[in-house]
Enzyme design. Sequence first.
Site, PDB file in Angstrom:
ATOM      1  N   SER A  94      -2.820  -3.460  17.135  1.00 52.32           N
ATOM      2  CA  SER A  94      -3.985  -3.348  18.182  1.00 52.32           C
ATOM      3  C   SER A  94      -4.056  -2.379  19.398  1.00 52.32           C
ATOM      4  O   SER A  94      -4.860  -2.570  20.282  1.00 52.32           O
ATOM      5  CB  SER A  94      -3.883  -4.761  18.476  1.00 52.32           C
ATOM      6  OG  SER A  94      -2.664  -5.071  19.374  1.00 52.32           O
ATOM      7  N   THR A 196      -4.508  -6.355  22.871  1.00 48.09           N
ATOM      8  CA  THR A 196      -4.454  -5.468  24.011  1.00 48.09           C
ATOM      9  C   THR A 196      -3.594  -5.727  24.846  1.00 48.09           C
ATOM     10  O   THR A 196      -3.190  -6.948  25.494  1.00 48.09           O
ATOM     11  CB  THR A 196      -5.802  -5.762  24.918  1.00 48.09           C
ATOM     12  OG1 THR A 196      -6.849  -5.535  24.027  1.00 48.09           O
ATOM     13  CG2 THR A 196      -5.767  -4.804  26.148  1.00 48.09           C
ATOM     14  N   THR A 214      -5.878  -0.536  24.238  1.00 52.91           N
ATOM     15  CA  THR A 214      -6.257  -1.049  23.095  1.00 52.91           C
ATOM     16  C   THR A 214      -6.765  -0.289  22.037  1.00 52.91           C
ATOM     17  O   THR A 214      -7.332   0.614  22.259  1.00 52.91           O
ATOM     18  CB  THR A 214      -7.241  -2.263  23.503  1.00 52.91           C
ATOM     19  OG1 THR A 214      -7.480  -3.297  22.383  1.00 52.91           O
ATOM     20  CG2 THR A 214      -8.554  -1.555  23.880  1.00 52.91           C
ATOM     21  N   ARG A 224     -18.493   1.160  19.425  1.00 47.36           N
ATOM     22  CA  ARG A 224     -17.967  -0.110  20.228  1.00 47.36           C
ATOM     23  C   ARG A 224     -16.944  -0.024  21.205  1.00 47.36           C
ATOM     24  O   ARG A 224     -16.026   0.804  20.774  1.00 47.36           O
ATOM     25  CB  ARG A 224     -17.805  -1.303  19.438  1.00 47.36           C
ATOM     26  CG  ARG A 224     -17.759  -2.393  19.967  1.00 47.36           C
ATOM     27  CD  ARG A 224     -16.326  -2.948  20.377  1.00 47.36           C
ATOM     28  NE  ARG A 224     -16.090  -4.233  20.964  1.00 47.36           N
ATOM     29  CZ  ARG A 224     -15.271  -4.530  21.547  1.00 47.36           C
ATOM     30  NH1 ARG A 224     -13.924  -3.732  21.573  1.00 47.36           N
ATOM     31  NH2 ARG A 224     -14.852  -5.899  22.186  1.00 47.36           N
ATOM     32  N   GLY A 248      -8.732 -10.364  24.842  1.00 46.73           N
ATOM     33  CA  GLY A 248      -9.751 -11.151  24.122  1.00 46.73           C
ATOM     34  C   GLY A 248     -11.045 -10.523  23.813  1.00 46.73           C
ATOM     35  O   GLY A 248     -11.121  -9.272  23.840  1.00 46.73           O
TER      36      GLY A 248
HETATM   37  N1  ASP Z   1     -10.340  -6.953  24.701  1.00 41.59           N
HETATM   38  C1  ASP Z   1     -10.347  -6.199  23.452  1.00 41.59           C
HETATM   39  C2  ASP Z   1     -11.576  -5.572  23.267  1.00 41.59           C
HETATM   40  O1  ASP Z   1     -12.627  -6.189  23.301  1.00 41.59           O
HETATM   41  C3  ASP Z   1      -9.633  -6.760  22.264  1.00 41.59           C
HETATM   42  C4  ASP Z   1      -8.468  -7.642  22.568  1.00 41.59           C
HETATM   43  O2  ASP Z   1      -7.801  -7.792  23.754  1.00 41.59           O
HETATM   44  O3  ASP Z   1      -8.284  -8.318  21.435  1.00 41.59           O
HETATM   45  O4  ASP Z   1     -11.706  -4.471  23.129  1.00 41.59           O
END
Ligand code: ASP
Length: 337
Positions: A94, A196, A214, A224, A248
């Site tokens: 990730s 992240t 991330t 995106r 998140g």
């Molecule tokens: N916050 C990150 C994002 O939306 C993803 C994650 O933390 O899982 O890109």
Amino acid sequence: MKRRKFIQNTILSGLGLSVATALTACADETKMTTITDETKAVSTGKPVIPMVIATWNVPNATKKAWEVLQAGKSALDAVEQGVMVEEADVNNQSVGKGGLPDRDGNVTLDACIMNKEGNYGAVVCIENIKHPISVARKVMEDTPHVLLAGNGAKQFAIESGFTPENLLTEASKKAWEEWKVKSEYKPVINVENHDTIGMLAIDKNGDISGACTTSGLSYKMQGRVGDSAIIGSGLFIDNEIGGATATGMGEEVLKTVGSFLIVELMRQGKSPQEACEEAVQRVVKKSPNYKDFQVGYIAVNKQGETGAYCIHEWFNYTTYQNDENKNHKADYYDKKK
Ligand code: ASP
């Protein structure tokens, strides 16, 4: 090997896109140092700096940051070098090299950094550069800008001496290929150890910095960008008050400007824990479908008191404080009544 997983399947209905994010909480239990009961603010009543706090179970990253602080370096150096450990870890799907790609197979990374002066640097949608956090720092220190995107960010990185490389590992390529076959661009449940990496540190001078890095939502639409590299959402530092960072569903963190909100709530007198709880409640209040996604925050104030809170069970975080590298389970909103 026993693993506990928390998986959330999310739908980005507004975009007509279905994606899934795994906000998997607990990694290998063998890897964890300690997982305590759900924690409220860590308040010892005595100085608790220097210190490091990071999202998820990342003891190697917090250890690195701690060592940098112990060597007398700044919180900025600590957070950069700390998160670089995870960016370089190909088993972490990730962040950085080995991150899961977008739905077209491109690994695109977002990262930002903020220092004690309130300066900020970020890159979004950068490809082929293993350490986006270091490029973000260079944007902050070597350009008149704060945010570079896509090809421009990559070009700047190469001009700054970074060597481009393929970030799509065999394991992530295989996962993507399986996703394509089985899901045909429909929701996928994705299992990761953590997501992240957001890290906050206070150095021996009491100065605070933060970093967040991330690969974003796996199999996202091309282009995106989530919250992680956006100031005030994925990360915010105010050296007078404290700092906060998020993990998140980035779309939800962005809509509530979560990290900035937490720092402002601390400014108004809330503890880091109370501030994180209010920021999560803000997300819940604004999103009727909050059961479908996870958001987790961590925060620290100037005294080194910490807080953490999330929507669903199993978000966890790591602190290196008082000579102890420790994993904690965050308290959460969605408790069964
Ligand atoms: N916050 C990150 C994002 O939306 C993803 C994650 O933390 O899982 O890109």
